[in-house]
Enzyme design. Structure first.
Site, PDB file in Angstrom:
ATOM      1  N   LYS A   1      29.105  -5.896  -7.987  1.00  0.00           N
ATOM      2  CA  LYS A   1      29.286  -4.498  -7.597  1.00  0.00           C
ATOM      3  C   LYS A   1      28.085  -3.983  -6.800  1.00  0.00           C
ATOM      4  CE  LYS A   1      32.341  -3.337 -11.467  1.00  0.00           C
ATOM      5  NZ  LYS A   1      32.581  -2.426 -12.606  1.00  0.00           N
TER       6      LYS A   1
ATOM      7  N   PHE B   1      38.383   8.924 -14.703  1.00  0.00           N
ATOM      8  CA  PHE B   1      37.243   8.317 -14.015  1.00  0.00           C
ATOM      9  C   PHE B   1      37.632   7.669 -12.691  1.00  0.00           C
ATOM     10  CE2 PHE B   1      38.813   5.085 -17.039  1.00  0.00           C
ATOM     11  CZ  PHE B   1      39.147   4.077 -16.168  1.00  0.00           C
TER      12      PHE B   1
ATOM     13  N   ARG C   1      35.029 -13.973 -17.797  1.00  0.00           N
ATOM     14  CA  ARG C   1      34.899 -12.777 -18.630  1.00  0.00           C
ATOM     15  C   ARG C   1      33.833 -12.990 -19.701  1.00  0.00           C
ATOM     16  NH1 ARG C   1      38.655  -9.090 -17.841  1.00  0.00           N
ATOM     17  NH2 ARG C   1      38.720  -8.279 -19.966  1.00  0.00           N
TER      18      ARG C   1
ATOM     19  N   THR D   1      32.202  -4.623 -21.185  1.00  0.00           N
ATOM     20  CA  THR D   1      32.002  -3.597 -20.148  1.00  0.00           C
ATOM     21  C   THR D   1      30.823  -2.690 -20.461  1.00  0.00           C
ATOM     22  OG1 THR D   1      34.377  -3.603 -19.727  1.00  0.00           O
ATOM     23  CG2 THR D   1      33.154  -1.712 -18.942  1.00  0.00           C
TER      24      THR D   1
ATOM     25  N   ARG E   1      26.141  -8.687 -18.110  1.00  0.00           N
ATOM     26  CA  ARG E   1      26.056  -7.235 -18.286  1.00  0.00           C
ATOM     27  C   ARG E   1      24.968  -6.843 -19.278  1.00  0.00           C
ATOM     28  NH1 ARG E   1      32.622  -6.597 -18.243  1.00  0.00           N
ATOM     29  NH2 ARG E   1      32.866  -6.038 -16.030  1.00  0.00           N
TER      30      ARG E   1
ATOM     31  N   ASN F   1      27.897  -1.516 -14.007  1.00  0.00           N
ATOM     32  CA  ASN F   1      27.740  -2.661 -14.916  1.00  0.00           C
ATOM     33  C   ASN F   1      27.738  -4.005 -14.189  1.00  0.00           C
ATOM     34  OD1 ASN F   1      30.432  -2.881 -14.289  1.00  0.00           O
ATOM     35  ND2 ASN F   1      31.192  -2.498 -16.366  1.00  0.00           N
TER      36      ASN F   1
ATOM     37  N   HIS G   1      32.455  -7.529 -11.943  1.00  0.00           N
ATOM     38  CA  HIS G   1      33.854  -7.320 -12.320  1.00  0.00           C
ATOM     39  C   HIS G   1      34.547  -8.666 -12.374  1.00  0.00           C
ATOM     40  CE1 HIS G   1      38.073  -5.973 -12.159  1.00  0.00           C
ATOM     41  NE2 HIS G   1      38.224  -6.898 -11.224  1.00  0.00           N
TER      42      HIS G   1
END
Length: 558
Positions: A395, A442, A470, A476, A490, A500, A503
């Protein structure tokens, strides 16, 4: 008795430096069999040596054996031919032929670059005399690089070399046009990746290395080292009676283990402890609830067995814990630990085996499964851990500071990066990407954030890629990640729930949709188990990380 005495004294064994010096001082010609501890002397050539000795009858001809790496062997000036064993066929490297041992390391193999590197090797005029694939254990990696044991970074080197399969090549130059060792070292460049990029940008390490010790390739430093490495990777399995079995045991392989529902619920931790103490590495792990149809597909070869209905019932009464176990000769070792498949026999004949110890009261079916052969293991692993593609995104908050670190983590964990682009997402793309959040409060904030700067978007490929990525990311919420999964990305890099860092797709279906959305192409993977996919069943289960699914945490911005 006389013949036996000749056999005994045919070769003098030099086990210390004093004996070795006596061998060197012997007048005449001495043929020396230099071997390593783990493979023993070459008994297959004894009959040939005896024939030569009997025919020549020369008092100046002598034979000796000596263990490599224990004595100073610098005074050996002549080397005989080296025999390689590749796929069971012997390959002779003449003494006059210059050769070197090249290794395409696990980091390059994991990224799917081995074939490309081999093509470049051939284009550069190298002749491949032999090739193979080998996954080193940590102990074998330490042995192979023992000369570097005192250097900084040795532990990192050992870990990198034992992290996955390597491709082993024996290279030469046609017609001995140049020294193979020196030519290969020039072609791969300096060991330090940064130095390679500065001084030899066209070298293999500059092109494929990421950072030291993940520098993609290895090369013998000199002819003597090439000889030792040749013996390390290509021992002749016919050299010692029974060595074919030993070589098989040395080979690292994988097997599938299943802990059936009752034992998975009651005895999981104790069984896992037994597995780890027995030298297995847990390469992959997942919990799966099978439908009856899926259980039938997996055990279709047992459909005629009398206990098949009971087996189906046992396999579908709850989550099954599927494991991929790795070690030398994994299939045989795991089968030995399990014991007989029939519970009555297991308890009577081998009460200490796992099936006897962890049987479930009232269930006539044993609670543990193991593959019967390496070939069967490959198919069974594909059933539970199919090769998948997933979408990964670095991100905007992490691109500037953490991109290289995240990319290295991805490679170190064995993912292949099939596509990678750094791009600024348009608002339309971001909205389409997060369309399932459109009604969430959000949503606007998430879209604005994802459009605030460039992101790195990737297609990652690996067995069980969706779940593996994952697990690499972690929960998250970074606070939960730090508390429960401190090694996750994370936990180490995220700032807050919105920023965070990374993704990942939440399911295989979602991965296909996201890859199509970002790259405009299908995943390109046809999974071998699609026809018996457990995706629907898994989607109904609680995810490993709460908050990674939109339903369990509707306020999480993914």
């Amino acid at each position: 008795m006389t013949a036996k005495r000749k056999e005994t004294i045919l070769q003098v064994s030099a086990t210390n430096q004093e004996q070795w010096e006596e061998v060197l001082a012997t007048k005449g010609l001495t043929v020396v069999d230099v071997y390593q501890h783990w493979c023993g002397p070459c008994r297959a050539v004894i009959s040939l040596l005896r024939k030569i000795n009997n025919e020549l009858g020369d008092d100046l001809l002598h034979f000796a054996t000596v263990v490599d790496n224990e004595l100073a062997l610098d005074e050996i000036v002549e080397q005989g031919g080296h025999q390689l064993s590749e796929g069971g066929d012997g390959i002779i490297v003449p003494a006059s032929k210059s050769y070197t041992v090249a290794v395409i390391k696990p980091d390059a193999v994991a990224r799917g670059e081995a074939d490309e590197i081999i093509t470049k090797i051939q284009d550069a005029g190298f002749e491949i005399l032999a090739r193979g694939e080998r996954t080193l254990t940590e102990a074998q990696a330490r042995e192979f690089y023992q000369r570097k044991a005192t250097e900084d970074g040795f532990e990192d080197l050992v870990q990198s070399m034992s992290s996955g399969p390597s491709h082993i090549l024996v290279l030469s130059k046609p017609d001995n046009s140049s020294d193979a060792v020196e030519a290969w070292l020039r072609f791969i460049g300096p060991a330090d990746v940064d130095e390679a990029r500065r001084r030899k940008p066209e070298s293999l390490r500059a092109q494929y290395g990421t950072r030291t010790p993940f520098n993609a390739v290895h090369g013998s430093e000199d002819a003597n080292q090439a000889g030792r490495e040749l013996a390390f990777f290509f021992p002749d399995p016919r050299s010692v009676p029974g060595t074919a079995r030993d070589a098989e045991e040395e080979r690292v392989e994988r097997t599938l283990a299943l802990i059936r529902p009752l034992a998975a619920r009651e005895d999981r931790e104790e069984i896992l402890t037994h597995i780890k103490k027995s030298g297995f590495q847990l390469s992959l792990q997942r919990e799966v609830t099978l439908t009856e149809e899926q259980a039938r597909e997996f055990y279709k070869h047992r459909v005629e067995d009398d206990d098949f209905p009971a087996l189906l019932q046992s396999m579908t009464r709850g989550p099954v814990l599927a494991l991929v176990l790795t070690r030398e000769d994994a299939v045989r070792h795991w089968k030995n630990m399990l014991g007989p498949s029939d519970l009555r026999r297991a308890k009577e004949e081998d009460p200490e085996c796992l099936r006897a110890r962890f049987s479930a009261e009232g269930d006539p079916v044993n609670q543990l499964h193991g593959s019967q052969s390496p070939e069967e293991a490959s198919g069974e692993i594909s059933f539970f851990f199919p090769v998948q593609q997933t979408l990964a995104v670095i991100k905007p908050d992490a691109v500037d500071q953490h991109k290289d670190k995240i990319l290295q983590e991805i490679r170190d964990r064995g993912f292949s990066i099939r596509r990678l682009e750094e791009k600024l997402l348009s608002r339309e793309t971001a909205e389409g990407f997060y369309k399932e959040h459109r009604k969430q409060p959000f949503f606007s904030q998430l879209v604005e954030f994802m459009c605030s700067g460039p992101s790195v978007v990737m297609i990652l490929e690996k067995e069980n890629a969706v779940e593996e990525w994952r697990a690499t990311m972690g929960p998250t919420d970074p606070d939960r990640a730090k508390a429960e999964f401190p090694d996750s990305l994370r936990a180490r890099l995220a700032l807050d729930v919105l920023r965070n860092s990374v993704h990942g797709s939440s399911s295989r279906k979602r991965a296909q949709e996201e890859i199509q959305s970002i790259f405009g192409e299908p995943t390109g993977i046809t999974e071998t188990s699609d026809e018996h996919s457990n995706e629907a069943t898994l989607d109904e289960q609680k995810q490993q990380y709460e908050g990674d699914t939109h339903e369990s945490n509707p306020h999480s911005p993914a």
